[in-house]
Write a protein that holds these residues in place. Structure first.
Motif, PDB file in Angstrom:
ATOM      1  N   MET A  17       0.831  -1.210   0.000  1.00  0.00           N
ATOM      2  CA  MET A  17       0.000   0.000   0.000  1.00  0.00           C
ATOM      3  C   MET A  17       0.862   1.255   0.000  1.00  0.00           C
ATOM      4  SD  MET A  17      -2.544   1.377   3.051  1.00  0.00           S
ATOM      5  CE  MET A  17      -1.144   1.822   4.122  1.00  0.00           C
ATOM      6  N   VAL A  18       1.868   1.257   0.863  1.00  0.00           N
ATOM      7  CA  VAL A  18       2.746   2.428   0.945  1.00  0.00           C
ATOM      8  C   VAL A  18       3.552   2.596  -0.340  1.00  0.00           C
ATOM      9  CG1 VAL A  18       4.764   3.382   2.133  1.00  0.00           C
ATOM     10  CG2 VAL A  18       2.861   2.453   3.463  1.00  0.00           C
ATOM     11  N   LEU A  38     -11.444   6.994   4.276  1.00  0.00           N
ATOM     12  CA  LEU A  38     -10.819   7.568   3.090  1.00  0.00           C
ATOM     13  C   LEU A  38      -9.725   6.659   2.551  1.00  0.00           C
ATOM     14  CD1 LEU A  38     -10.441  11.347   4.082  1.00  0.00           C
ATOM     15  CD2 LEU A  38     -12.196  10.317   2.615  1.00  0.00           C
ATOM     16  N   GLU A  39      -9.504   6.722   1.254  1.00  0.00           N
ATOM     17  CA  GLU A  39      -8.455   5.891   0.671  1.00  0.00           C
ATOM     18  C   GLU A  39      -7.092   6.318   1.223  1.00  0.00           C
ATOM     19  OE1 GLU A  39      -7.921   6.169  -3.551  1.00  0.00           O
ATOM     20  OE2 GLU A  39      -8.955   8.080  -3.628  1.00  0.00           O
ATOM     21  N   PRO A  40      -6.139   5.379   1.311  1.00  0.00           N
ATOM     22  CA  PRO A  40      -4.834   5.679   1.901  1.00  0.00           C
ATOM     23  C   PRO A  40      -4.145   6.884   1.256  1.00  0.00           C
ATOM     24  CG  PRO A  40      -5.083   3.316   1.606  1.00  0.00           C
ATOM     25  CD  PRO A  40      -6.260   3.954   0.952  1.00  0.00           C
ATOM     26  N   ARG A  41      -4.229   6.983  -0.061  1.00  0.00           N
ATOM     27  CA  ARG A  41      -3.600   8.109  -0.762  1.00  0.00           C
ATOM     28  C   ARG A  41      -4.136   9.446  -0.257  1.00  0.00           C
ATOM     29  NH1 ARG A  41      -5.891  11.303  -4.433  1.00  0.00           N
ATOM     30  NH2 ARG A  41      -4.571  12.518  -5.864  1.00  0.00           N
ATOM     31  N   THR A  42      -5.468   9.536  -0.103  1.00  0.00           N
ATOM     32  CA  THR A  42      -6.083  10.790   0.322  1.00  0.00           C
ATOM     33  C   THR A  42      -5.623  11.171   1.722  1.00  0.00           C
ATOM     34  OG1 THR A  42      -8.021  10.356  -1.058  1.00  0.00           O
ATOM     35  CG2 THR A  42      -8.270  11.983   0.690  1.00  0.00           C
ATOM     36  N   LEU A  43      -5.669  10.213   2.642  1.00  0.00           N
ATOM     37  CA  LEU A  43      -5.230  10.492   4.015  1.00  0.00           C
ATOM     38  C   LEU A  43      -3.758  10.899   4.044  1.00  0.00           C
ATOM     39  CD1 LEU A  43      -5.688  10.547   7.072  1.00  0.00           C
ATOM     40  CD2 LEU A  43      -5.113   8.105   7.119  1.00  0.00           C
ATOM     41  N   PRO A  61       4.058   6.952  -4.507  1.00  0.00           N
ATOM     42  CA  PRO A  61       3.880   7.520  -5.850  1.00  0.00           C
ATOM     43  C   PRO A  61       3.041   8.801  -5.860  1.00  0.00           C
ATOM     44  CG  PRO A  61       3.468   5.151  -5.862  1.00  0.00           C
ATOM     45  CD  PRO A  61       3.536   5.573  -4.428  1.00  0.00           C
ATOM     46  N   SER A  62       2.379   9.104  -4.732  1.00  0.00           N
ATOM     47  CA  SER A  62       1.584  10.336  -4.634  1.00  0.00           C
ATOM     48  C   SER A  62       2.411  11.483  -4.065  1.00  0.00           C
ATOM     49  CB  SER A  62       0.353  10.083  -3.760  1.00  0.00           C
ATOM     50  OG  SER A  62      -0.462   9.090  -4.326  1.00  0.00           O
ATOM     51  N   ASP A  63       3.740  11.345  -4.145  1.00  0.00           N
ATOM     52  CA  ASP A  63       4.679  12.372  -3.686  1.00  0.00           C
ATOM     53  C   ASP A  63       4.614  12.598  -2.184  1.00  0.00           C
ATOM     54  OD1 ASP A  63       5.715  12.859  -6.246  1.00  0.00           O
ATOM     55  OD2 ASP A  63       4.072  14.239  -6.714  1.00  0.00           O
ATOM     56  N   VAL A  64       4.248  11.561  -1.448  1.00  0.00           N
ATOM     57  CA  VAL A  64       4.302  11.634   0.013  1.00  0.00           C
ATOM     58  C   VAL A  64       5.553  10.880   0.456  1.00  0.00           C
ATOM     59  CG1 VAL A  64       3.161  11.045   2.181  1.00  0.00           C
ATOM     60  CG2 VAL A  64       1.798  11.765   0.205  1.00  0.00           C
ATOM     61  N   ILE A 115       5.066  10.176   8.154  1.00  0.00           N
ATOM     62  CA  ILE A 115       3.843   9.668   7.526  1.00  0.00           C
ATOM     63  C   ILE A 115       4.063   8.239   7.021  1.00  0.00           C
ATOM     64  CG2 ILE A 115       2.147  10.021   5.681  1.00  0.00           C
ATOM     65  CD1 ILE A 115       2.897  13.018   5.782  1.00  0.00           C
ATOM     66  N   ILE A 116       5.175   8.024   6.346  1.00  0.00           N
ATOM     67  CA  ILE A 116       5.497   6.678   5.846  1.00  0.00           C
ATOM     68  C   ILE A 116       5.590   5.701   7.019  1.00  0.00           C
ATOM     69  CG2 ILE A 116       7.237   5.267   4.677  1.00  0.00           C
ATOM     70  CD1 ILE A 116       5.759   7.145   2.775  1.00  0.00           C
ATOM     71  N   ASP A 117       6.270   6.109   8.076  1.00  0.00           N
ATOM     72  CA  ASP A 117       6.439   5.256   9.252  1.00  0.00           C
ATOM     73  C   ASP A 117       5.085   4.920   9.874  1.00  0.00           C
ATOM     74  OD1 ASP A 117       8.073   4.003  11.417  1.00  0.00           O
ATOM     75  OD2 ASP A 117       7.135   5.579  12.620  1.00  0.00           O
TER      76      ASP A 117
END
Length: 217
Positions: A11-12, A62-67, A18-21, A26-28
């Motif tokens: 998911m990550v 909410l979808e993971p990308r949005t959050l 890929p959403s520039d996060v 946040i990743i952790d």
């Protein structure tokens, strides 16, 4: 048995990065919080799919990308208090709690609130609490807040919520206009919130956050 840890990494790697996060906190957090524990039991297998999880009654996770992109724009620090409105089963609350000093989740559904508090306790998230009450009322008794985020669509944000944001605070909302949704980030200065568009996303409009019909004589 499902390998949820592997799905979390996927998911990550396929939805978040890929959403520039790329911010480490946040990743952790998204690698650490078991999303499958914060969804209805019947939907555990769908916990990591791309897209939002429909809970019925205009509610969703909410979808993971949005959050992730919301959190990226809000840039929460570990000395800040966060208000998380429409927290549902508490996933967004748990993720934000890994970055913030304290998170207050607001949930109007007593069953959801009870489930969320139980899972937060089981996962040892000791800097988050679930407040039961109307979503549009926020949780003024615990505020004001450095950061507010709303886990669903809005057409407008009630003044009661904006009043709970500290001056110099930030708020993230997914504004819905017809079929289109745009996450906007608001900054409060001098008691006034100024908004900027951040990215596109989608969700159903939460009860209590729809546009009042204009009435004129």
């Amino acid at each position: 048995m499902s390998d949820f840890a592997a799905r979390r990494r996927t998911m990550v790697d396929t939805q978040v990065r890929p959403s520039d996060v790329t911010k480490f906190p946040i990743i952790d957090a998204m690698l650490s919080v078991p999303r499958e524990s914060f969804v209805p039991t019947a939907q555990r297998e769908a916990a990591y799919v791309e897209g939002l999880i429909d809970l019925g009654n205009n509610r969703c996770i909410l979808e993971p990308r949005t959050l992730a992109k919301m959190l990226d724009a809000l840039n929460i620090s570990n000395d800040e208090m966060v208000l998380d409105i429409a927290s549902a089963y508490g996933y967004s609350t748990a993720v934000a709690a890994r970055m913030a000093q304290l998170v207050v989740g607001v949930e109007s559904d007593e069953h959801l609130a009870s489930e969320a508090q139980s899972v937060l306790t089981e996962e040892n998230v000791d800097n988050a609490v679930i407040h039961v009450g109307p979503l549009e009322d926020g949780a003024a008794e615990h505020g004001p807040y450095d950061v507010i985020m709303i886990q669903g669509g809005v057409e407008q944000v009630p003044d009661a919520v904006l009043d709970q944001l500290k001056d110099q605070g930030r708020i993230a909302c997914l504004f819905v206009d017809g079929q289109l949704g745009t996450v906007r980030i608001g900054h409060k200065a001098g008691g006034v919130v100024s908004w900027r568009d951040a990215f596109n996303a989608s969700a159903l409009v939460l009860d209590g956050f729809s546009q009042e019909c204009a009435f004129s004589l």
